[in-house]
Scaffold this motif. Sequence first.
Motif, PDB file in Angstrom:
ATOM      1  N   LEU A  62       0.790  -1.236   0.000  1.00 44.62           N
ATOM      2  CA  LEU A  62       0.000   0.000   0.000  1.00 44.62           C
ATOM      3  C   LEU A  62       0.823   1.288   0.000  1.00 44.62           C
ATOM      4  CD1 LEU A  62      -2.793  -1.078   2.496  1.00 44.62           C
ATOM      5  CD2 LEU A  62      -2.880  -1.043   0.005  1.00 44.62           C
ATOM      6  N   ARG A  82       0.356   5.765   3.232  1.00 45.20           N
ATOM      7  CA  ARG A  82      -0.244   4.793   2.318  1.00 45.20           C
ATOM      8  C   ARG A  82      -0.865   5.498   1.115  1.00 45.20           C
ATOM      9  NH1 ARG A  82      -3.260   0.034   5.710  1.00 45.20           N
ATOM     10  NH2 ARG A  82      -1.370  -0.825   6.625  1.00 45.20           N
ATOM     11  N   LEU A  84      -3.177   3.855  -0.674  1.00 45.55           N
ATOM     12  CA  LEU A  84      -4.558   3.376  -0.558  1.00 45.55           C
ATOM     13  C   LEU A  84      -4.848   3.157   0.921  1.00 45.55           C
ATOM     14  CD1 LEU A  84      -4.523   0.615  -3.326  1.00 45.55           C
ATOM     15  CD2 LEU A  84      -5.586   2.869  -3.495  1.00 45.55           C
ATOM     16  N   LYS A  85      -6.113   3.235   1.298  1.00 45.55           N
ATOM     17  CA  LYS A  85      -6.479   3.039   2.705  1.00 45.55           C
ATOM     18  C   LYS A  85      -6.433   1.578   3.112  1.00 45.55           C
ATOM     19  CE  LYS A  85      -9.231   7.120   2.860  1.00 45.55           C
ATOM     20  NZ  LYS A  85      -9.750   7.976   3.830  1.00 45.55           N
ATOM     21  N   LYS A  86      -6.719   0.704   2.160  1.00 53.91           N
ATOM     22  CA  LYS A  86      -6.684  -0.726   2.456  1.00 53.91           C
ATOM     23  C   LYS A  86      -6.379  -1.497   1.188  1.00 53.91           C
ATOM     24  CE  LYS A  86     -11.318  -2.413   1.798  1.00 53.91           C
ATOM     25  NZ  LYS A  86     -12.266  -3.322   2.344  1.00 53.91           N
ATOM     26  N   ASN A  87      -6.082  -2.767   1.340  1.00 58.84           N
ATOM     27  CA  ASN A  87      -5.797  -3.640   0.216  1.00 58.84           C
ATOM     28  C   ASN A  87      -7.122  -4.167  -0.333  1.00 58.84           C
ATOM     29  OD1 ASN A  87      -5.030  -5.575  -1.585  1.00 58.84           O
ATOM     30  ND2 ASN A  87      -3.647  -6.640  -0.199  1.00 58.84           N
ATOM     31  N   TYR A  88      -7.563  -3.600  -1.418  1.00 56.31           N
ATOM     32  CA  TYR A  88      -8.848  -3.981  -2.008  1.00 56.31           C
ATOM     33  C   TYR A  88      -8.794  -5.318  -2.728  1.00 56.31           C
ATOM     34  CZ  TYR A  88     -10.190   0.769  -0.876  1.00 56.31           C
ATOM     35  OH  TYR A  88     -10.464   1.924  -0.206  1.00 56.31           O
TER      36      TYR A  88
END
Length: 93
Positions: A62, A82, A84-88
């Motif tokens: 991320l 990061r 991205l906020k999370k791993n999509y």
Amino acid sequence: MTVCVWCESKQAFEGHNRVFWELPDGSRAIQINGTPCISCPVCGMEYQTEEMVDKIEEQLFLIDTKELSSNISFDELMNQERLLKKNYFDFRS
């Protein structure tokens, strides 16, 4: 109480060590100092838990790894901004 996953000793304890990690794009490896680990004085193993491995892998996925030096502390790595906020792409949850 921590039990060693290698020899099942009940003398294992939480500590910190140095690890070498390949970046997700495979371009290079980095050294991560002060990484939480489990240390076992009976069999001599030092290892990261599955949860810690997942945490490091997710963070490396991320962030902009091109900006990382080849030698970084665990805390510095985890405090990187990061993209991205999370791993999509993680469908486990």
